[in-house]
Write an enzyme that holds these catalytic residues in place. Structure first.
Site, PDB file in Angstrom:
ATOM      1  N   LYS A  65      -6.151  70.569  63.854  1.00 28.78           N
ATOM      2  CA  LYS A  65      -7.078  70.265  64.942  1.00 28.78           C
ATOM      3  C   LYS A  65      -6.230  69.648  66.046  1.00 28.78           C
ATOM      4  O   LYS A  65      -5.774  68.519  65.928  1.00 28.78           O
ATOM      5  CB  LYS A  65      -8.141  69.277  64.456  1.00 28.78           C
ATOM      6  CG  LYS A  65      -9.202  68.982  65.486  1.00 28.78           C
ATOM      7  CD  LYS A  65     -10.326  68.163  64.877  1.00 28.78           C
ATOM      8  CE  LYS A  65     -11.501  68.036  65.824  1.00 28.78           C
ATOM      9  NZ  LYS A  65     -11.153  67.431  67.102  1.00 28.78           N
ATOM     10  N   ARG A  75      -9.843  71.911  75.223  1.00 31.39           N
ATOM     11  CA  ARG A  75     -10.363  73.245  74.952  1.00 31.39           C
ATOM     12  C   ARG A  75     -10.378  74.057  76.239  1.00 31.39           C
ATOM     13  O   ARG A  75     -10.786  73.549  77.288  1.00 31.39           O
ATOM     14  CB  ARG A  75     -11.796  73.109  74.413  1.00 31.39           C
ATOM     15  CG  ARG A  75     -12.462  74.407  74.005  1.00 31.39           C
ATOM     16  CD  ARG A  75     -11.898  74.874  72.695  1.00 31.39           C
ATOM     17  NE  ARG A  75     -12.590  76.007  72.132  1.00 31.39           N
ATOM     18  CZ  ARG A  75     -13.595  75.924  71.275  1.00 31.39           C
ATOM     19  NH1 ARG A  75     -14.088  74.743  70.941  1.00 31.39           N
ATOM     20  NH2 ARG A  75     -14.127  77.009  70.759  1.00 31.39           N
ATOM     21  N   ARG A  93     -23.157  74.649  67.377  1.00 30.62           N
ATOM     22  CA  ARG A  93     -22.421  73.844  66.428  1.00 30.62           C
ATOM     23  C   ARG A  93     -22.902  74.290  65.063  1.00 30.62           C
ATOM     24  O   ARG A  93     -23.779  73.698  64.466  1.00 30.62           O
ATOM     25  CB  ARG A  93     -22.722  72.362  66.665  1.00 30.62           C
ATOM     26  CG  ARG A  93     -21.603  71.442  66.237  1.00 30.62           C
ATOM     27  CD  ARG A  93     -21.922  70.006  66.555  1.00 30.62           C
ATOM     28  NE  ARG A  93     -21.497  69.612  67.890  1.00 30.62           N
ATOM     29  CZ  ARG A  93     -20.240  69.365  68.256  1.00 30.62           C
ATOM     30  NH1 ARG A  93     -19.283  69.494  67.376  1.00 30.62           N
ATOM     31  NH2 ARG A  93     -19.944  68.975  69.466  1.00 30.62           N
ATOM     32  N   LYS A 103     -15.030  70.752  60.927  1.00 31.84           N
ATOM     33  CA  LYS A 103     -13.862  69.905  61.210  1.00 31.84           C
ATOM     34  C   LYS A 103     -13.810  68.797  60.177  1.00 31.84           C
ATOM     35  O   LYS A 103     -14.829  68.228  59.802  1.00 31.84           O
ATOM     36  CB  LYS A 103     -13.901  69.352  62.633  1.00 31.84           C
ATOM     37  CG  LYS A 103     -15.145  68.582  62.972  1.00 31.84           C
ATOM     38  CD  LYS A 103     -15.172  68.224  64.439  1.00 31.84           C
ATOM     39  CE  LYS A 103     -16.527  67.600  64.757  1.00 31.84           C
ATOM     40  NZ  LYS A 103     -16.808  67.442  66.143  1.00 31.84           N
TER      41      LYS A 103
HETATM   42  P1  AMP Z   1     -14.820  67.979  68.401  1.00 30.83           P
HETATM   43  O1  AMP Z   1     -14.446  67.914  69.861  1.00 30.83           O
HETATM   44  O2  AMP Z   1     -14.442  66.749  67.631  1.00 30.83           O
HETATM   45  O3  AMP Z   1     -16.219  68.480  68.193  1.00 30.83           O
HETATM   46  O4  AMP Z   1     -13.902  69.090  67.733  1.00 30.83           O
HETATM   47  C1  AMP Z   1     -13.946  70.396  68.132  1.00 30.83           C
HETATM   48  C2  AMP Z   1     -12.864  70.617  69.141  1.00 30.83           C
HETATM   49  O5  AMP Z   1     -11.610  70.648  68.507  1.00 30.83           O
HETATM   50  C3  AMP Z   1     -12.961  71.931  69.813  1.00 30.83           C
HETATM   51  O6  AMP Z   1     -13.785  71.894  70.908  1.00 30.83           O
HETATM   52  C4  AMP Z   1     -11.524  72.214  70.229  1.00 30.83           C
HETATM   53  O7  AMP Z   1     -11.329  71.721  71.544  1.00 30.83           O
HETATM   54  C5  AMP Z   1     -10.717  71.386  69.323  1.00 30.83           C
HETATM   55  N1  AMP Z   1      -9.802  72.142  68.495  1.00 30.83           N
HETATM   56  C6  AMP Z   1      -8.577  71.666  68.216  1.00 30.83           C
HETATM   57  N2  AMP Z   1      -7.910  72.512  67.439  1.00 30.83           N
HETATM   58  C7  AMP Z   1      -8.710  73.568  67.197  1.00 30.83           C
HETATM   59  C8  AMP Z   1      -8.567  74.760  66.416  1.00 30.83           C
HETATM   60  N3  AMP Z   1      -7.446  75.024  65.745  1.00 30.83           N
HETATM   61  N4  AMP Z   1      -9.633  75.622  66.375  1.00 30.83           N
HETATM   62  C9  AMP Z   1     -10.774  75.331  67.063  1.00 30.83           C
HETATM   63  N5  AMP Z   1     -10.961  74.231  67.799  1.00 30.83           N
HETATM   64  C10 AMP Z   1      -9.941  73.340  67.879  1.00 30.83           C
END
Ligand code: AMP
Length: 591
Positions: free
Chosen positions: A256, A261, A424, A430
């Site tokens: 991650k 993004r 979502r 995640k």
């Molecule tokens: P969150 O912002 O905590 O909801 O986590 C999702 C975000 O992680 C996504 O919007 C991406 O910006 C980010 N992200 C980081 N690495 C990845 C990956 N390998 N695949 C998809 N999303 C990722």
């Protein structure tokens, strides 16, 4: 011109939907309303329902995301000035009403009702409202924008003024999810829900979809490049066991990345980048745009922008320096280059022909095609490194490995999942564990917004300043301590806990400052967060990023809360970039 359906009917339909509890009933009423509209008013009405003041009205090739408060440039103070002028009220009047309801639309209505405002005799029409929003968007300077909005409010009744404010704010809060709107469009014009959904995915614009559905042209919906799709999001999972239970095995695993993004669109030699909130950010990343000039295809990549120098990722703080600049100067471009790490391919075409949307193809096919583009060998680009876990034990091992590299966590993906824009869902999960938790003392509380109105739900919290021996004092409480703030968070407590805490804070309020209250510094809460960053906002000099209150610690005396030196040590740890895995220049690179 046909007689315009008044804005009033639209706002009545919206409140009607808000007041209806059952989904099927909501959809049926909305469908009836949509069917009753004139052809040219349909996209405007649907755009407004979706909280998009400028979208629609252009058929299959519309304006996409089309507008938000940001695009209109109507901020809080402009709205306040316009409404206070119409109400003949003083400059703090709207803020006082907002304090009472925590809802800007409602505050506007209450202020107008209280002032005895009467709307003009000639009702507002939808086309007129839309034209005025366009005028506001084009107007230069807050004064001209205020005038445009004020003209609307002066003509609106209080209910309509509330609706107009909510449309501008981009959130109607009438309990209408995009799915409901799609269902209403399908029902209104007797089309298949699946066709409506697919057209919605391709065009990203419910207003356009409504027009196509009405004219039985849903099959003509095309994926338009340079029109950002909403990003697929990931749901949090507690542990490897939950991941495997939800996705089955095997699962695909990627780091991650702690970047930004972004969606890269490319067509006929032109490249544009869009942020997660659908704004174009091309000018801010000329290095990525220049690198993309070499690509010989059309399509859409999904990925993450990372600050990357000499084969290694730079800390998020460095990337933040880039974020703040709409047009970065050459010195910043040289010190903090950015690359695009791709993890998905949403559409592709060889160039010169139509692109093929890949959203409904399983991830394993999209990934295969992505890998075929050879991005990893190009400067300015990287490819997410993909691993596979056959069971929860293997997944746990990968997770520990990532944590060992100081990484935030993992993204776990179902190889059979489709790309679900804006959802979502459970196709992507995640997995992350907080860096650490801190026990902090609550020093201030604030009334919450929306659902949390009337509840003291936003906590400002502090740690003990142990510089120069200041942590001596009353051992049982935080009174004798020097406390320095490190953050503010909506509490993640249950409703019952929140209610109990609201009573407690009411009884322990020291001072009221508008919505904010200074409270006795004796309640300890455990706070989780992602990283610690330097901050000028807080007296401690640090701020916790993404703080969440994990639990109350009424058992813990404030004197035993965490110390500033601990926070400083965590900040030093956060400042080091995590080692992440990206494939660049053709090889696996652990930075
Ligand atoms: P969150 O912002 O905590 O909801 O986590 C999702 C975000 O992680 C996504 O919007 C991406 O910006 C980010 N992200 C980081 N690495 C990845 C990956 N390998 N695949 C998809 N999303 C990722």
């Amino acid at each position: 011109m046909l007689p315009s359906v008044p804005m009033r009917r639209w706002s009545e339909a919206a409140w009607d939907v808000a007041a209806t509890r059952r989904t099927s009933e909501k959809v049926a009423r909305l469908a009836e309303y949509l069917r009753s509209l004139e052809p040219d008013e349909l996209p405007i009405a649907v755009g407004f329902l979706a909280g998009r003041p400028l979208t629609g009205g252009t058929g299959a090739g519309g304006t996409g995301a089309g507008g938000s408060a940001q695009v209109l440039g109507l901020g809080w103070s402009t709205i306040a000035q316009a409404v206070e002028a119409v109400a003949g009220a003083d400059a703090r009047a709207l803020a006082r009403h907002y304090d009472a309801s925590s809802d800007l639309g409602q505050a506007v209505r209450d202020l107008l009702v209280g002032s005895g405002h009467h709307p003009a005799a000639e009702p507002l029409g939808l086309r007129e409202v839309r034209a005025t929003f366009e005028r506001a968007a084009k107007a230069r300077g807050p004064e001209a924008k205020r005038q445009a909005f004020q003209d609307l409010i002066a003509r609106a009744d209080p209910q309509e003024a509330m609706a107009l404010t909510k449309i501008v704010g981009g959130d109607m809060r009438i309990g209408l999810r995009e799915g409901h709107l799609e269902a209403a469009i399908a029902a209104a014009f007797g089309r298949e829900l699946d066709d409506v959904r697919w057209a919605g995915m391709l065009t990203g614009d419910p207003a356009d979809v409504a027009v196509l559905a009405r004219e039985d042209r849903l099959a003509e919906a095309r994926l338009a490049l340079f029109r950002p799709l909403t990003s697929m999001l990931a749901s949090p999972a507690a542990d490897a066991g939950e991941v495997v239970a939800r996705l089955g095995t095997p699962v695909w695993v990627e780091d991650k990345y702690d970047g930004i993004r972004a969606q890269l669109h490319r067509q006929a030699g032109e490249t544009r980048l869009f942020s997660r909130d659908l704004n174009e950010v091309s000018a801010a990343f000329p290095d990525v745009i220049a690198a993309a000039a070499e690509l010989a295809w059309d399509g859409i990549l999904d990925g993450e922008l990372l600050a990357w120098r000499d084969g290694a990722a730079l800390p998020f703080l460095d990337l933040q320096a880039r974020l703040g600049r709409k047009r970065p100067p050459p010195t910043l471009l040289a010190s903090t280059p950015v690359i695009f790490v791709a993890f998905d391919l949403l559409a592709w075409g060889p160039g010169g022909a139509a692109v093929e949307p890949l959203l409904r193809a399983p991830l394993r096919d999209r990934r295969l095609r992505l890998e075929g583009l050879d991005l990893a060998t190009r400067p300015g680009f990287g490819l997410s490194r993909r691993e596979q876990a056959a069971d929860a034990v293997q997944l746990d091992r990968l997770f520990e490995d990532a944590r060992g590299r100081g990484n935030e966590g993992l993204m776990v993906k179902d190889p059979d999942s489709q790309y679900a824009p804006g959802r979502r869902g459970y196709g992507w999960l995640k997995l992350k564990r907080p860096l650490a938790t801190l026990d902090c003392v609550v020093v201030g509380v604030e009334v919450g917004h929306g659902k949390r109105h009337g509840v003291l739900s936003d906590y400002t919290f502090a740690v003990i300043d142990d510089r120069a021996g200041t942590d001596e004092g009353d051992a049982a409480s935080g009174w004798g301590q020097q406390l320095v703030t490190v953050g503010k968070a909506y509490s993640g407590l249950t409703d019952a806990e929140l209610a109990a805490m609201t009573t407690w804070f009411e009884e322990h309020t020291l001072e009221r400052r508008g919505r904010y209250r200074v409270v006795e510094p004796t309640m300890v809460v455990e706070v989780a967060f992602d990283v610690v960053q330097p901050s000028r906002r807080h007296a401690s000099g640090f701020a916790l990023r993404f703080p969440r209150i994990v639990r109350l610690r009424p058992d813990k005396p404030a004197a035993e809360a965490d110390r500033l030196s601990t926070v400083a040590a965590l900040a030093a740890r956060s400042a080091r970039a995590a080692a992440i895995e990206v494939v660049t220049a053709g090889e696996r690179r652990v930075s």
